[in-house]
Design a protein around this motif. Sequence first.
Motif, PDB file in Angstrom:
ATOM      1  N   TYR A  26      55.466  30.871  33.332  1.00  0.00           N
ATOM      2  CA  TYR A  26      55.371  30.074  34.553  1.00  0.00           C
ATOM      3  C   TYR A  26      55.899  28.657  34.374  1.00  0.00           C
ATOM      4  O   TYR A  26      55.973  27.884  35.336  1.00  0.00           O
ATOM      5  N   GLY A  27      56.262  28.297  33.127  1.00  0.00           N
ATOM      6  CA  GLY A  27      56.769  26.944  32.877  1.00  0.00           C
ATOM      7  C   GLY A  27      57.841  26.952  31.817  1.00  0.00           C
ATOM      8  O   GLY A  27      58.273  28.005  31.343  1.00  0.00           O
ATOM      9  N   GLU A  28      58.244  25.776  31.413  1.00  0.00           N
ATOM     10  CA  GLU A  28      59.360  25.643  30.482  1.00  0.00           C
ATOM     11  C   GLU A  28      58.933  25.720  29.019  1.00  0.00           C
ATOM     12  O   GLU A  28      59.778  25.874  28.132  1.00  0.00           O
ATOM     13  N   ASN A  29      57.633  25.621  28.752  1.00  0.00           N
ATOM     14  CA  ASN A  29      57.160  25.626  27.377  1.00  0.00           C
ATOM     15  C   ASN A  29      56.900  27.051  26.894  1.00  0.00           C
ATOM     16  O   ASN A  29      56.569  27.937  27.682  1.00  0.00           O
ATOM     17  N   ALA A  57      46.001  29.310  35.184  1.00  0.00           N
ATOM     18  CA  ALA A  57      46.789  30.455  34.719  1.00  0.00           C
ATOM     19  C   ALA A  57      46.232  31.062  33.437  1.00  0.00           C
ATOM     20  O   ALA A  57      46.934  31.787  32.744  1.00  0.00           O
ATOM     21  N   SER A  58      44.987  30.784  33.140  1.00  0.00           N
ATOM     22  CA  SER A  58      44.433  31.187  31.850  1.00  0.00           C
ATOM     23  C   SER A  58      44.020  32.663  31.842  1.00  0.00           C
ATOM     24  O   SER A  58      44.050  33.350  32.854  1.00  0.00           O
ATOM     25  N   ASP A  79      53.643  28.518  27.957  1.00  0.00           N
ATOM     26  CA  ASP A  79      53.377  28.614  29.398  1.00  0.00           C
ATOM     27  C   ASP A  79      53.453  30.079  29.827  1.00  0.00           C
ATOM     28  O   ASP A  79      54.408  30.512  30.497  1.00  0.00           O
ATOM     29  N   ARG A  80      52.453  30.836  29.449  1.00  0.00           N
ATOM     30  CA  ARG A  80      52.389  32.268  29.758  1.00  0.00           C
ATOM     31  C   ARG A  80      51.123  32.549  30.548  1.00  0.00           C
ATOM     32  O   ARG A  80      50.040  32.057  30.219  1.00  0.00           O
ATOM     33  N   ALA A  81      51.241  33.367  31.569  1.00  0.00           N
ATOM     34  CA  ALA A  81      50.157  33.556  32.530  1.00  0.00           C
ATOM     35  C   ALA A  81      49.192  34.641  32.102  1.00  0.00           C
ATOM     36  O   ALA A  81      49.595  35.774  31.823  1.00  0.00           O
ATOM     37  N   PHE A 110      44.965  37.476  25.193  1.00  0.00           N
ATOM     38  CA  PHE A 110      45.805  36.285  25.055  1.00  0.00           C
ATOM     39  C   PHE A 110      47.242  36.618  25.470  1.00  0.00           C
ATOM     40  O   PHE A 110      47.836  37.561  24.963  1.00  0.00           O
ATOM     41  N   PRO A 111      47.839  35.846  26.417  1.00  0.00           N
ATOM     42  CA  PRO A 111      49.120  36.267  27.001  1.00  0.00           C
ATOM     43  C   PRO A 111      50.365  35.905  26.217  1.00  0.00           C
ATOM     44  O   PRO A 111      51.426  36.469  26.466  1.00  0.00           O
TER      45      PRO A 111
END
Length: 695
Positions: free
Chosen positions: A468-471, A377-378, A474-476, A384-385
């Motif tokens: 995309y996640g809980e942290n 997902a980088s 966690d950005r796509a 930078f997302p």
Amino acid sequence: MFNQSYLLINENTVIFPPDNMTTPVQYALDMIVRDHKKVFGKPPKLTSSLEENPDLIIRYASKEDKGPEWPEGYCFRFNVQNGKPVMHIIGNDDLGIIYGLLHYSKDYLGIDPFWFWADLSIKQKKSVQIPIKNYTSEKPKVRYRGWFVNDEVYLIGWKEEYPPTKEVWYPVFEALLRCGGNMVIPGTDLPKHGVHSDLASDMGLWITHHHAEPLGAEMFLRAYPGQKPNYRENPELFENLWKEAVEKQKNQKIIWVLSFRGQGDAPFWQYAPEFDTPEKRGDMISKVVERQYELIKQSVEQPVCSMALYGEIAELYKEGHIKVPEGVIYIWADNGYGKMVTRRQGNENLRIPSLPTADDPGEHGIYYHITFHDLQASNHLTMFPSPPEIIIEEVEKAFEARADSYLLLNSGNIRPHLYPLDLVSELWSKGTVNQEKHLERFIKRLYQSDNKQIEQLYQSYFIQSIPYGENKDDRAGEEFYHHPARKIIGHWLQGKADIPLSKLFWATGEIPFDEQVLWFKNKCEKGLKGWEGLLQHCRNLSAELGKEDQQRFYDQFTLHVELHVSGCIGFIALCNAYVHFKEQEYALAFVRVSQSLRYYNDSILALKRSEHEKWGNFYRADWLTNVKSTLYSLDALRKFIRMHGDSPDFFIWYKEYLMPETEKYIYLENTHRNPLSDDELSNRLEELFIQRQDL
């Protein structure tokens, strides 16, 4: 003391360079000569005689200057010679002079650090007035600070020559120096005959190494094809490479990286399965690093050495299994998404804190990403997302934990990442930054009008990126739309849809494949609305900008939004195709994949729009996100689906859906068997299905 309060600089300016000029200072002086020519239409006169009444004197520091006392410090001092004021640009060493010259270029000639990469026009002037006021530089927060020009495929593909020539690398190193950097890893695993390392050194930069290429040595399997890359079995072969690297670089400014990972930037035990416990692995890494340190000290007096605590090495160190030699700088790394925790390895994401504690001895620094490549997902093509506040928070936290001796920033290929590059350059210089004020200054530098609106759009960009996640991190990035999509297509085509795709568990968790596909569809559908809204705002604002700002705004911002929109909507169409396929609605699935192809191809068209003038072919080597591989996979999928419903003569769907009713019962097969191409068939079917409201 003076009859006037300023020094006048113009087309007749005379510069007195230092005697016996070094190569790094010569490069910086060449920049100043070029800058003068751009600003005043004429280069300055260079003289070796004080009798020619120079306006600027460039020299090394003496005690009488009362300047800064640290390496790379510089100052401006003024005096009178032959009745006129003279400005002295004074450095403690080569880099001090270089930074002094580039300060002069930026503050007085108006040359922006990113003039080349942002296509900033240089304002021509008749003259410049420099206030006669002494200046002393401030000590940077970070001693060793610079870029890792990693995953630099666009620099590789931009020009025909390989490895990239001086024409490609010079603007990279110039921008780094103008941002106050003093250290670089110039590319990844490039051929030894390339100019990248020597040019960086000639321009005054410290050279450091990739953690997968300790000491800057050649990759083992490249040097010894067919040999087993196992240090226990082949210590002399590894050490020969290290000795060669030390001998080649011993007279350069090197920050030696001690490390021991496997080939291809992976854990070494992939090639040595006998190292099956943390104790065995940590013991081997410790021994290898100690041996590397010994080899360096045999040839270099007072070497500057660092050890990369990256990935699995950080985890082993935290568990107490690794010893770092005394005097070596500990380098801690973020996870590739800006958070100072250990990186995700496949589906394993331990997120062990990656910063020193009060008990850790010695000096510390960080290796930090604003661009990354992990096949998950980088971001690589796009900015930078995550919100820039994460960068500020994490870097400042690292400084508070004493990790401020070294900051290596993974910078990718420079052009798409100017905003975060500039943000971090202020952090490594000052130690802190106000995000809003910094963004305001950055936008004013790049654009002549509508600054507030552009600022708001930049702020919106980081809000729109898909969580995309809980942290918090966690950005796509844009790879989220491509690598998982290609994995889904491959799993589907291999007939494995009845079992989960384990390579996607990092995102979806352990759920059935059908639900994995729906997971990605839902994430993209939730994100698409925001991205499309932002894109519309970009287009509305662009219509109000001047021509030069318009192109720059596209290259630096709108392009990134378009890549998110096209990737997002392309992935949704792919997921919809899978749903239709499962229902055996093959013609509808065929059309959905065709739509996906079209949407993903919009990414190619967006990149092409940014390849104007000097940027021709800049994105030609998109081998990491690799939009063309996504298109290739989709094309294979589309043919596969057509085989299910339109085979063997590829005329069935035409007859069923498109042929006039009156023809279906009277046509002669020998005159109606010229099958439509995939594109033509899908276009006509799409039009029909939309009319029927099947899509």
